[in-house]
Design an enzyme around this catalytic site. Structure first.
Site, PDB file in Angstrom:
ATOM      1  CG  HIS A 102      -0.375   0.296   2.511  1.00  0.00           C
ATOM      2  ND1 HIS A 102      -0.101  -0.690   3.436  1.00  0.00           N
ATOM      3  CD2 HIS A 102       0.009   1.455   3.102  1.00  0.00           C
ATOM      4  CE1 HIS A 102       0.406  -0.145   4.527  1.00  0.00           C
ATOM      5  NE2 HIS A 102       0.494   1.155   4.352  1.00  0.00           N
ATOM      6  CG  ASP A 132      -0.027  -4.012   2.721  1.00  0.00           C
ATOM      7  OD1 ASP A 132       0.160  -3.441   1.635  1.00  0.00           O
ATOM      8  OD2 ASP A 132      -0.070  -3.405   3.805  1.00  0.00           O
ATOM      9  N   GLY A 204       3.655   6.325   8.642  1.00  0.00           N
ATOM     10  CA  GLY A 204       5.032   6.464   8.169  1.00  0.00           C
ATOM     11  C   GLY A 204       5.882   5.266   8.541  1.00  0.00           C
ATOM     12  CB  SER A 206       3.233   1.606   6.355  1.00  0.00           C
ATOM     13  OG  SER A 206       2.040   1.748   7.077  1.00  0.00           O
ATOM     14  CB  THR A 222       1.349  -3.878   7.859  1.00  0.00           C
ATOM     15  OG1 THR A 222       0.593  -3.609   6.687  1.00  0.00           O
ATOM     16  CG2 THR A 222       0.506  -4.685   8.826  1.00  0.00           C
ATOM     17  N   GLY A 262     -10.017 -25.418  -2.366  1.00  0.00           N
ATOM     18  CA  GLY A 262     -11.448 -25.568  -2.657  1.00  0.00           C
ATOM     19  C   GLY A 262     -12.276 -26.132  -1.531  1.00  0.00           C
TER      20      GLY A 262
END
Length: 454
Positions: A102, A132, A204, A206, A222, A262
């Site tokens: 991000h 991310d 900041g 992150s 994060t 699945g």
């Protein structure tokens, strides 16, 4: 609050020192500083500035409102904004830097500032938005890389430090402990297995480093949980092992292509453990098997309890999601399960989700992605109706593009009356390139045409 004078405080310190000496603990070394360790770690944490191109019209309008109130923003490109974050050098020779996706998503340019003040333009080698994680590269000499730690070794209560650039303040270090492990269902990312820490993390930070007392990278900072922008001691980091797994795929393939098992899964509660007649309330109960999935083909059954995947212990349904979610398409998976309280092993090869959808579409080219339900109602408008109710329609399917919508009631196929799903499927299988449906929608009735090629 009681205030202790400096003189009395000094006397207390002397008294404590005397007690330590006389009780035989004077030989225990006291580590009162992280400075020696941080001296080698700090150069590996960098500042990241990304010029982001705005593609969402609502975001652009909001930014324009902010700029109208802030004259300092007038000289910026009206269609972009600057994202500021942190990153961690993980390979000095190749200049590889890990950060959050991000921080650099939709970036036109990314500038890296090292601890010594040197600036470099970074190349985005790849990113994985569901986890991310992004991988950058710079061309620079004499870089200092951090040592990767094993985040699986972390325990609640371990001391950690967060390093980054909160609010643009370079090389900021905060410390705390691991508050919790395996945090999920926070709605922050698609794949969540967060380390929670009370080491203050702020905007900041992150993409910055969460390190242990040995100076090893154990997480990528994060997110924070806060009513306002400041830290309240609830921060989250992506485990280093997850970040490394993503990085290796990005390096080898340039993307993360996840395999699909699945199944649907549920945590084993004490009540479920008792109902399944098992002793340990750990694992994940299989609640659903998707048709045409690897799980169905391998013989996984509803009611199986997954206890490990490739030897890694499974304690919850989230463990299944996170373990499978970081295995690439065509990976061979060894499932250890309990079936009727007996341990068995199932070998599964993960497939591409798109391949599974293609198989489903080939079997039912007209109505794939459509949820159906037998329907019976005495309507004041339509009379006694025996038909098929459309419960759901998958976006981008043929039916969706042909305007079939949830709530529609299918009464005929190719001008032949149908009363239930079996009759609908039989009539659909006989169709050529087109399928003509008569549909009740509200108080009206309409015809819809679904094409195989749409």
């Amino acid at each position: 609050m009681k205030i202790v004078s400096r003189a009395s405080l000094s006397m207390m310190i002397m008294l404590v020192s005397l007690i330590i000496c006389t009780t035989g603990y004077s030989s225990i070394p006291v580590q009162n500083s992280l400075a020696p360790m941080l001296k080698t770690v700090l150069p590996s944490v960098v500042n990241i500035k990304a010029d982001i191109k705005i593609t969402d019209i609502n975001t652009l309008r909001e930014l324009q409102k902010q700029r109208s109130k802030n004259k300092d923003m007038d000289d910026q490109d009206p269609g972009s904004f600057v994202s500021v974050g942190s990153g961690v050098i993980v390979d000095a020779k190749n200049g590889y830097i890990l950060t959050n996706a991000h921080v650099v998503a939709d970036a036109q340019t990314v500038t890296i500032t090292l601890s010594d003040g040197h600036h470099y333009t970074a190349k985005i080698l790849g990113m994985d938005k569901p986890s991310d994680i992004a991988l950058l590269q710079i061309s620079a000499k004499n870089l200092s890389a951090i040592q990767m730690g094993n985040s699986n070794d972390l325990k609640v209560g371990d001391f950690v430090a967060a390093i980054g650039n909160p609010f643009g303040l370079n090389q900021t270090v905060t410390s705390g402990i691991v508050s919790a492990l395996g945090r999920t269902t926070l709605g922050i990312e698609n794949y969540e297995n967060f380390i929670q820490t009370d080491a203050p993390i702020n905007p900041g930070n992150s993409g910055g480093a969460l390190i242990n007392t040995q100076g090893q990278l154990v997480g990528i900072n994060t997110a924070i949980l806060a009513p306002d922008r400041g830290s309240i001691g609830i921060g989250f980091a992506i485990p280093a092992n997850m970040a490394k797994s993503v990085m290796l795929q990005l390096l080898e393939y340039g993307n993360v292509k996840r395999g699909v098992l699945g199944i649907g899964a549920q945590d084993i509660t004490p009540e479920l453990a008792s109902a399944f007649n098992i002793n340990d309330a750990k694992g994940a109960a299989v609640t659903q098997i998707l048709p045409n999935s690897p799980a169905e083909q391998a013989g996984v059954q509803v009611g199986d309890i997954i206890t490990s995947i490739n030897g890694a212990e499974i304690k919850s349904a989230s463990d299944v999601v996170n373990t499978i979610g970081f295995l690439r398409v065509d990976s061979k998976v060894n499932l250890s399960v309990l079936r009727n309280n007996k341990p068995i092993t199932i070998n599964v090869t993960l497939s591409d989700s798109k391949k599974r959808k293609l198989l489903v579409a080939q079997k039912d080219p007209f109505l794939y992605g459509v949820g159906l339900k037998n329907f019976s109602v005495l309507s004041p408008v339509h009379g006694n109706v025996q038909a098929v109710l459309v419960a759901s329609v998958e976006r981008d399917s043929n039916s969706w593009h042909s305007d079939l919508r949830p709530g529609d009631v299918i009464t005929s196929v190719n001008q032949h009356k149908i009363n239930n799903i079996d009759e609908l499927k039989t009539a659909t299988a006989k169709s050529g390139k087109e399928l003509l449906l008569n549909v009740l929608r509200g108080s009206s009735a309409i015809f819809l045409v679904i094409n195989k090629e749409s």
